[in-house]
Design a protein around this motif. Structure first.
Motif, PDB file in Angstrom:
ATOM      1  N   SER A 105     -67.177  28.011   3.407  1.00  0.00           N
ATOM      2  CA  SER A 105     -66.335  26.854   3.691  1.00  0.00           C
ATOM      3  C   SER A 105     -64.949  27.104   3.125  1.00  0.00           C
ATOM      4  CB  SER A 105     -66.931  25.569   3.101  1.00  0.00           C
ATOM      5  OG  SER A 105     -67.083  25.675   1.703  1.00  0.00           O
ATOM      6  N   GLU A 106     -63.953  26.447   3.702  1.00  0.00           N
ATOM      7  CA  GLU A 106     -62.567  26.730   3.335  1.00  0.00           C
ATOM      8  C   GLU A 106     -62.253  26.281   1.907  1.00  0.00           C
ATOM      9  OE1 GLU A 106     -57.972  26.078   4.907  1.00  0.00           O
ATOM     10  OE2 GLU A 106     -59.676  25.402   6.133  1.00  0.00           O
ATOM     11  N   VAL A 107     -61.538  27.137   1.210  1.00  0.00           N
ATOM     12  CA  VAL A 107     -61.021  26.848  -0.122  1.00  0.00           C
ATOM     13  C   VAL A 107     -59.530  27.155  -0.093  1.00  0.00           C
ATOM     14  CG1 VAL A 107     -61.081  27.467  -2.566  1.00  0.00           C
ATOM     15  CG2 VAL A 107     -63.207  27.398  -1.251  1.00  0.00           C
ATOM     16  N   SER A 108     -58.711  26.282  -0.671  1.00  0.00           N
ATOM     17  CA  SER A 108     -57.267  26.514  -0.635  1.00  0.00           C
ATOM     18  C   SER A 108     -56.624  26.084  -1.939  1.00  0.00           C
ATOM     19  CB  SER A 108     -56.622  25.766   0.543  1.00  0.00           C
ATOM     20  OG  SER A 108     -56.784  24.365   0.385  1.00  0.00           O
ATOM     21  N   VAL A 109     -55.476  26.668  -2.217  1.00  0.00           N
ATOM     22  CA  VAL A 109     -54.635  26.276  -3.347  1.00  0.00           C
ATOM     23  C   VAL A 109     -53.211  26.192  -2.820  1.00  0.00           C
ATOM     24  CG1 VAL A 109     -56.088  27.262  -5.151  1.00  0.00           C
ATOM     25  CG2 VAL A 109     -54.355  28.688  -4.056  1.00  0.00           C
ATOM     26  N   ALA A 110     -52.415  25.336  -3.456  1.00  0.00           N
ATOM     27  CA  ALA A 110     -51.046  25.156  -2.975  1.00  0.00           C
ATOM     28  C   ALA A 110     -50.143  24.712  -4.106  1.00  0.00           C
ATOM     29  CB  ALA A 110     -51.018  24.121  -1.846  1.00  0.00           C
ATOM     30  N   GLU A 111     -48.867  24.978  -3.933  1.00  0.00           N
ATOM     31  CA  GLU A 111     -47.810  24.437  -4.763  1.00  0.00           C
ATOM     32  C   GLU A 111     -46.633  24.226  -3.833  1.00  0.00           C
ATOM     33  OE1 GLU A 111     -45.991  28.511  -6.679  1.00  0.00           O
ATOM     34  OE2 GLU A 111     -47.739  27.630  -7.660  1.00  0.00           O
ATOM     35  N   PRO A 112     -45.563  23.594  -4.267  1.00  0.00           N
ATOM     36  CA  PRO A 112     -44.458  23.322  -3.340  1.00  0.00           C
ATOM     37  C   PRO A 112     -44.004  24.550  -2.556  1.00  0.00           C
ATOM     38  CG  PRO A 112     -44.098  22.171  -5.401  1.00  0.00           C
ATOM     39  CD  PRO A 112     -45.320  23.030  -5.600  1.00  0.00           C
ATOM     40  N   HIS A 113     -44.032  24.452  -1.257  1.00  0.00           N
ATOM     41  CA  HIS A 113     -43.502  25.464  -0.327  1.00  0.00           C
ATOM     42  C   HIS A 113     -44.358  26.721  -0.220  1.00  0.00           C
ATOM     43  CE1 HIS A 113     -40.055  22.860  -0.424  1.00  0.00           C
ATOM     44  NE2 HIS A 113     -39.808  23.149  -1.700  1.00  0.00           N
ATOM     45  N   ARG A 114     -45.576  26.730  -0.769  1.00  0.00           N
ATOM     46  CA  ARG A 114     -46.430  27.909  -0.622  1.00  0.00           C
ATOM     47  C   ARG A 114     -47.894  27.514  -0.738  1.00  0.00           C
ATOM     48  NH1 ARG A 114     -44.205  31.929  -4.774  1.00  0.00           N
ATOM     49  NH2 ARG A 114     -42.279  30.871  -4.181  1.00  0.00           N
ATOM     50  N   SER A 115     -48.757  28.311  -0.099  1.00  0.00           N
ATOM     51  CA  SER A 115     -50.190  28.032  -0.146  1.00  0.00           C
ATOM     52  C   SER A 115     -50.972  29.298   0.170  1.00  0.00           C
ATOM     53  CB  SER A 115     -50.558  26.932   0.862  1.00  0.00           C
ATOM     54  OG  SER A 115     -50.315  27.376   2.189  1.00  0.00           O
ATOM     55  N   ALA A 116     -52.254  29.264  -0.174  1.00  0.00           N
ATOM     56  CA  ALA A 116     -53.165  30.368   0.132  1.00  0.00           C
ATOM     57  C   ALA A 116     -54.547  29.777   0.365  1.00  0.00           C
ATOM     58  CB  ALA A 116     -53.206  31.385  -1.001  1.00  0.00           C
ATOM     59  N   SER A 117     -55.292  30.340   1.313  1.00  0.00           N
ATOM     60  CA  SER A 117     -56.622  29.809   1.621  1.00  0.00           C
ATOM     61  C   SER A 117     -57.553  30.916   2.080  1.00  0.00           C
ATOM     62  CB  SER A 117     -56.543  28.729   2.706  1.00  0.00           C
ATOM     63  OG  SER A 117     -56.090  29.283   3.932  1.00  0.00           O
ATOM     64  N   LEU A 118     -58.846  30.678   1.888  1.00  0.00           N
ATOM     65  CA  LEU A 118     -59.905  31.516   2.437  1.00  0.00           C
ATOM     66  C   LEU A 118     -60.812  30.619   3.254  1.00  0.00           C
ATOM     67  CD1 LEU A 118     -60.781  33.820  -0.595  1.00  0.00           C
ATOM     68  CD2 LEU A 118     -60.207  34.634   1.708  1.00  0.00           C
ATOM     69  N   ALA A 119     -61.149  31.064   4.453  1.00  0.00           N
ATOM     70  CA  ALA A 119     -61.976  30.278   5.359  1.00  0.00           C
ATOM     71  C   ALA A 119     -63.030  31.183   5.995  1.00  0.00           C
ATOM     72  CB  ALA A 119     -61.108  29.635   6.441  1.00  0.00           C
ATOM     73  N   PRO A 120     -64.109  30.607   6.517  1.00  0.00           N
ATOM     74  CA  PRO A 120     -65.123  31.425   7.192  1.00  0.00           C
ATOM     75  C   PRO A 120     -64.530  32.200   8.362  1.00  0.00           C
ATOM     76  CG  PRO A 120     -65.945  29.206   6.781  1.00  0.00           C
ATOM     77  CD  PRO A 120     -64.481  29.181   6.472  1.00  0.00           C
ATOM     78  N   GLY A 121     -65.114  33.352   8.641  1.00  0.00           N
ATOM     79  CA  GLY A 121     -64.652  34.163   9.761  1.00  0.00           C
ATOM     80  C   GLY A 121     -65.587  35.326   9.994  1.00  0.00           C
ATOM     81  N   HIS A 132     -60.062  32.062  -8.345  1.00  0.00           N
ATOM     82  CA  HIS A 132     -60.666  31.181  -9.344  1.00  0.00           C
ATOM     83  C   HIS A 132     -61.227  29.927  -8.669  1.00  0.00           C
ATOM     84  CE1 HIS A 132     -59.783  32.888 -13.373  1.00  0.00           C
ATOM     85  NE2 HIS A 132     -58.825  33.545 -12.724  1.00  0.00           N
ATOM     86  N   ALA A 133     -60.472  29.366  -7.730  1.00  0.00           N
ATOM     87  CA  ALA A 133     -60.931  28.167  -7.027  1.00  0.00           C
ATOM     88  C   ALA A 133     -62.164  28.464  -6.182  1.00  0.00           C
ATOM     89  CB  ALA A 133     -59.800  27.622  -6.145  1.00  0.00           C
ATOM     90  N   LEU A 134     -62.177  29.633  -5.551  1.00  0.00           N
ATOM     91  CA  LEU A 134     -63.324  30.019  -4.722  1.00  0.00           C
ATOM     92  C   LEU A 134     -64.598  30.085  -5.553  1.00  0.00           C
ATOM     93  CD1 LEU A 134     -64.467  31.192  -1.994  1.00  0.00           C
ATOM     94  CD2 LEU A 134     -63.943  33.449  -2.950  1.00  0.00           C
ATOM     95  N   PHE A 135     -64.556  30.797  -6.663  1.00  0.00           N
ATOM     96  CA  PHE A 135     -65.768  30.972  -7.460  1.00  0.00           C
ATOM     97  C   PHE A 135     -66.172  29.695  -8.195  1.00  0.00           C
ATOM     98  CE2 PHE A 135     -64.830  35.464  -6.755  1.00  0.00           C
ATOM     99  CZ  PHE A 135     -66.097  35.941  -6.447  1.00  0.00           C
ATOM    100  N   ALA A 136     -65.243  28.750  -8.322  1.00  0.00           N
ATOM    101  CA  ALA A 136     -65.590  27.455  -8.906  1.00  0.00           C
ATOM    102  C   ALA A 136     -66.378  26.586  -7.932  1.00  0.00           C
ATOM    103  CB  ALA A 136     -64.324  26.721  -9.353  1.00  0.00           C
ATOM    104  N   GLU A 137     -66.310  26.910  -6.638  1.00  0.00           N
ATOM    105  CA  GLU A 137     -67.028  26.158  -5.597  1.00  0.00           C
ATOM    106  C   GLU A 137     -68.245  26.978  -5.173  1.00  0.00           C
ATOM    107  OE1 GLU A 137     -66.413  23.171  -4.406  1.00  0.00           O
ATOM    108  OE2 GLU A 137     -64.538  22.813  -5.502  1.00  0.00           O
ATOM    109  N   GLU A 138     -69.373  26.779  -5.833  1.00  0.00           N
ATOM    110  CA  GLU A 138     -70.540  27.634  -5.606  1.00  0.00           C
ATOM    111  C   GLU A 138     -71.105  27.534  -4.192  1.00  0.00           C
ATOM    112  OE1 GLU A 138     -73.514  27.218  -8.565  1.00  0.00           O
ATOM    113  OE2 GLU A 138     -72.253  28.029 -10.174  1.00  0.00           O
ATOM    114  N   ASP A 139     -70.841  26.439  -3.517  1.00  0.00           N
ATOM    115  CA  ASP A 139     -71.346  26.282  -2.155  1.00  0.00           C
ATOM    116  C   ASP A 139     -70.383  26.836  -1.108  1.00  0.00           C
ATOM    117  OD1 ASP A 139     -73.638  25.034  -3.103  1.00  0.00           O
ATOM    118  OD2 ASP A 139     -72.735  23.025  -2.981  1.00  0.00           O
ATOM    119  N   ALA A 140     -69.262  27.377  -1.543  1.00  0.00           N
ATOM    120  CA  ALA A 140     -68.243  27.859  -0.604  1.00  0.00           C
ATOM    121  C   ALA A 140     -68.408  29.326  -0.245  1.00  0.00           C
ATOM    122  CB  ALA A 140     -66.844  27.620  -1.183  1.00  0.00           C
TER     123      ALA A 140
END
Length: 318
Positions: free
Chosen positions: A144-160, A281-289
């Motif tokens: 499942s998608e996990v994302s992080v963001a701050e002003p004017h930038r972002s990064a995400s991982l999604a299924p594929g 870090h956000a990805l591994f914090a979401e064990e169901d992701a």
């Protein structure tokens, strides 16, 4: 280069280098000369960096939990505080070339920058040769998608399916401008479209970076320098969109801090090394992701070097 060869449905095996191989070069940020040796390693070792110059020895595995946020590069820190910096281009080559296990010896705190791309490291891997090992290869599948963001930038991982990367950059009022690029990541595409893309910077930022202790080894031989709407390097660009391709190269290296290949899609919007690390870090914090899965040879053989597809998920968790 050696590759896993097996019938459809067979488990893909881990790979290491067939021989040790040496190189030397300048460290981009410190300006020091560094000697580096890539060594084969046993199955399930992962990628390990070893500093031969550190008092009492220093080893650190290239994993997200051992990385720290530093300006303009990716840095590992061992339990004693010893750092290994600017690992991203080498990690990108190891990822794309399917090297699961290797020990990287350095006599300094930074991987040599070479020409600012991953192509010299691909060449080293090809010269050393690749050896298939007995243990099965696994990957991290994004569920499942996990994302992080701050002003004017972002990064995400999604299924594929397989491993794909999309990236967008924007440098207003410069030759770079706004660039977008998407690619499937496999060995042949990496060598053809990504590996030769060099790191880059703006001429106006050079003195500021050097005052911060950065880019002291930088030159037109290892970086593309942009001054307004001009490329300072006499030979020009290797690709018309070399800048965004290099950001893709960096992402492939940073994402290998998972410790295995990824099955999923990474999207970066003006992201950098620090934001990608926060994403892991956000990805591994979401064990169901996510889940671990063994890799098998696809039923229909893809083009040479293409990413193998997953078999079954196994229970182990990071």
């Amino acid at each position: 280069m050696a590759a896993n060869s097996a019938s459809a449905g067979a488990v893909v095996r881990q790979q290491t280098l067939k021989n040790s191989i040496h190189c030397s070069g300048v460290a981009l940020h410190s300006g020091a000369k560094v000697n580096m040796v890539l060594h084969p390693a046993e199955a399930d070792t992962g990628i390990v960096f070893r500093r031969t110059d550190a008092a009492g020895g220093s080893e650190v595995q290239a994993l997200w939990r051992n990385a720290v946020e530093t300006p303009l590069c990716t840095t590992l820190v061992d339990g004693k505080g010893n750092q290994v910096a600017t690992i991203e281009h080498l990690m990108s080559a190891l990822n794309a070339c399917g090297i699961d296990n290797a020990v990287i010896e350095l006599n300094g705190a930074e991987v040599p920058i070479m020409d600012g791309s991953a192509a010299p490291f691909v060449f080293l891997i090809e010269c050393a040769g690749v050896e298939t090992q007995a243990s099965p290869r696994r990957a991290l599948r994004v569920l499942s998608e996990v994302s992080v963001a701050e002003p004017h930038r972002s990064a995400s991982l999604a299924p594929g399916n397989g491993f794909t990367v999309g990236f967008e950059i924007e440098f207003p009022n410069t030759l770079i401008g706004r660039q977008e690029w998407f690619t499937e990541v496999n060995e042949s595409a990496f060598k053809r479209d990504i590996a030769r893309a060099r790191t880059f910077g703006l001429a106006q930022d050079i003195e500021k970076m050097r005052a911060m202790g950065l880019a002291r080894g930088g030159s037109l031989e290892n970086a593309v320098v942009v001054n307004g709407h001009e490329v300072v390097n006499p030979e020009g660009l290797r690709f018309s969109n070399e800048f965004v391709r290099h950001k893709v190269l960096d992402s492939i290296g940073d994402l290998y801090l998972v410790g295995t290949p990824i099955i999923g899609h990474f999207q970066g919007e003006r992201a950098g090394h620090a934001l990608t690390l926060r994403l892991l870090h956000a990805l591994f914090a979401e064990e169901d992701a996510w889940e671990w899965t063994e890799l098998t040879v696809p039923a229909v053989a893809p083009a040479a070097g293409a990413q193998t597809q997953p078999a079954r998920a196994v229970a182990a968790r990071a």
